[in-house]
Design an enzyme around this catalytic site. Structure first.
Site, short mmCIF file in Angstrom:
data_model
loop_
_atom_site.label_atom_id
_atom_site.label_comp_id
_atom_site.label_asym_id
_atom_site.label_seq_id
_atom_site.Cartn_x
_atom_site.Cartn_y
_atom_site.Cartn_z
N CYS A 183 -57.20 11.63 -27.44
CA CYS A 183 -55.75 11.85 -27.41
C CYS A 183 -55.15 11.82 -28.81
O CYS A 183 -53.93 11.84 -28.95
CB CYS A 183 -55.08 10.81 -26.51
SG CYS A 183 -55.27 9.11 -27.08
N ASN A 191 -61.58 7.60 -13.68
CA ASN A 191 -61.20 9.01 -13.66
C ASN A 191 -62.38 9.94 -13.93
O ASN A 191 -62.52 11.00 -13.30
CB ASN A 191 -60.10 9.26 -14.69
CG ASN A 191 -59.46 10.62 -14.58
OD1 ASN A 191 -58.96 11.00 -13.54
ND2 ASN A 191 -59.47 11.38 -15.67
#
Length: 457
Positions: A414, A324
């Site tokens: 996260c 990504n």
């Protein structure tokens, strides 16, 4: 009623809310009339916002705090809004729909800064503007629980309730991509009509780009049905028909991750695009991809801007997944090395590099929580480091890297607590500067905090 709850005094009480927990509940102090000078025990009140007075009912207790739920808002905060979803407060998928969107992201920013101060004992030199995108219909990956409820004579499909023992009885979801969120009721009806309706505990969904493959055309969205017993031909036919009707690719999972296989079409292609970098990434139905497609594009650009890679740089990308960040980096630098712990993702990352004609992106499989001294890539020289670890953070791998080789580090997180811990290590033990940090709203209306930080030597 569970015995533990039955023993709790559930008499409604009035309380003033003074703060917000990291999971989106109001914070109050419930004083004892017999001890007026005692500040009182902390109580976390679901459905309440700072500045409000509410009537609440206690639901749980522990040594250090109690828990309660809002029964009535007596004095509302200016930040309170009407939740869009009728199931808010029962369904556990969202925690903050009752708070204005601009205030949600400010609350998440406060969580990040409090973690830096309390855990890392560091302060960023610059607080980055919050990164946001659409707050509704954004969730392109998730898992629905499935439960046949005989008392209701129906099958429930949805997220867990705030009490995770139960599945929320919903027909649609406002935060899931509409192609899936609007069809939860139809999905529940499909499963309820299957012979194996009691043998399907969950359905995973994931969404990419539309695929126009003639008779095999599908929306780019895949549903994976976990089933605990073999499916009859009638059930297989019903699932395939549902896929054709709604243009979903249908996968079955009779066992572990390796057992996932397509039912319809026979060989569905799943891809998502990163048009800013002219990239197309292939993925499998249970692979990790960023949940919010719009925010993901902004996040990649944000990370690259903070990393500031130069054309002759070699960049190390840890916890690289499908590529990504790695593949966009490959468009801008001499060479990039992506390292990921899951072998299947590494295989697909290599395929994605080849699919996009990139020869300057190399990928390696390695458990980044273990000793890496034998890894060849560890001994190669790099100019910059990008990492996007799981909730546990990157403390162990950071202790092993020769950090002096890097000009900059960009850390995508996260979980603010592990970022704060790792930032404390870099700053206080290794002499790095925390130049900038900020939040990114990957999961609007939830208490999840996604963040990013940039370090320089």
């Amino acid at each position: 009623m569970p015995a533990a709850v039955a023993r709790i005094d559930q008499t409604p009480f009035e309380v003033a809310i003074t703060g917000l927990t990291h999971d989106g509940r109001g914070v109050a102090r419930r004083t004892d009339p017999k001890a007026p000078h005692d500040a009182g025990k902390a109580i976390f009140v679901a459905g309440a916002l700072p500045g409000e007075r509410v009537m609440a009912k206690q639901t749980a207790r522990s040594r250090s705090f109690d828990e309660a739920v809002t029964l009535e808002v007596l004095q509302a905060s200016a930040d309170r809004v009407e939740p869009r979803c009728a199931h808010f407060g029962t369904c556990g998928g969202c925690a903050l729909q009752h708070m204005a969107e601009d205030q949600q992201i400010l609350a998440k920013q406060r969580v990040l800064m409090e973690n830096f101060e309390r855990i890392g004992h560091v302060t960023p030199e610059r607080v980055l503007p919050a990164l946001t995108d659409s707050a509704w219909g954004y969730r392109r990956k998730g898992r629905f629980s499935v439960r046949r409820v005989e008392k209701k004579d129906k099958t429930l499909v949805g997220f867990r309730e705030t009490d995770p023992r139960f599945v929320a009885d919903i027909a649609r979801c406002e935060t899931v991509i509409p192609a899936v969120g609007d069809k939860i009721g139809a999905l529940a009806q499909l499963i309820d009509n299957l012979q194996a309706r009691r043998e399907i505990p969950q359905v995973e969904f994931i969404g990419g780009d539309r695929m126009d493959d003639g008779d095999n055309a599908h929306s780019g969205i895949a549903l994976t049905f976990r089933h605990l017993a073999p499916l009859s031909q009638a059930d297989l036919d019903a699932l395939a028909a549902f896929g054709r009707e709604h243009e979903f690719a249908i996968f079955l999972q009779p066992g572990g991750v390796e057992s996932v296989h397509p039912l319809w079409p026979a060989d569905p292609r799943l891809v998502f695009s990163l048009p800013q970098w002219d990239l197309q990434l292939k993925f499998r139905p249970l692979d990790f991809i960023q949940v919010n497609a719009g925010l993901n594009g902004h996040m990649i650009q944000h990370a690259l801007d903070l990393l500031a890679p130069q054309p002759q740089d070699r960049v190390l990308d840890l916890f690289a997944g499908l590529g990504n960040f790695t593949l966009p980096l490959a468009r801008t630098v001499r060479e990039v090395v992506g390292v990921e712990g899951e072998a299947g993702l590494v295989k697909r990352a290599r395929e994605n590099a080849e699919h996009n004609g990139l020869t300057n992106a190399q990928f390696y499989a390695a458990d980044l929580s273990k000793d890496l001294s034998g890894e060849a890539w560890m001994r190669e020289g790099f100019d910059r480091l990008l990492l996007d670890p799981p909730r546990s953070g990157a403390d162990f791998v950071l202790t092993q890297l020769p950090l002096k080789q890097f000009k900059r580090i960009v850390y995508v997180s996260c979980h603010p607590a592990s970022l704060a811990r790792d930032a404390g290590y870099l700053v206080r033990e290794k002499g790095w500067k925390l130049r900038a940090a900020g939040v990114m709203d990957m999961f609007p209306h939830t208490a999840h905090v996604e963040s990013i930080a940039m370090f320089e030597r």
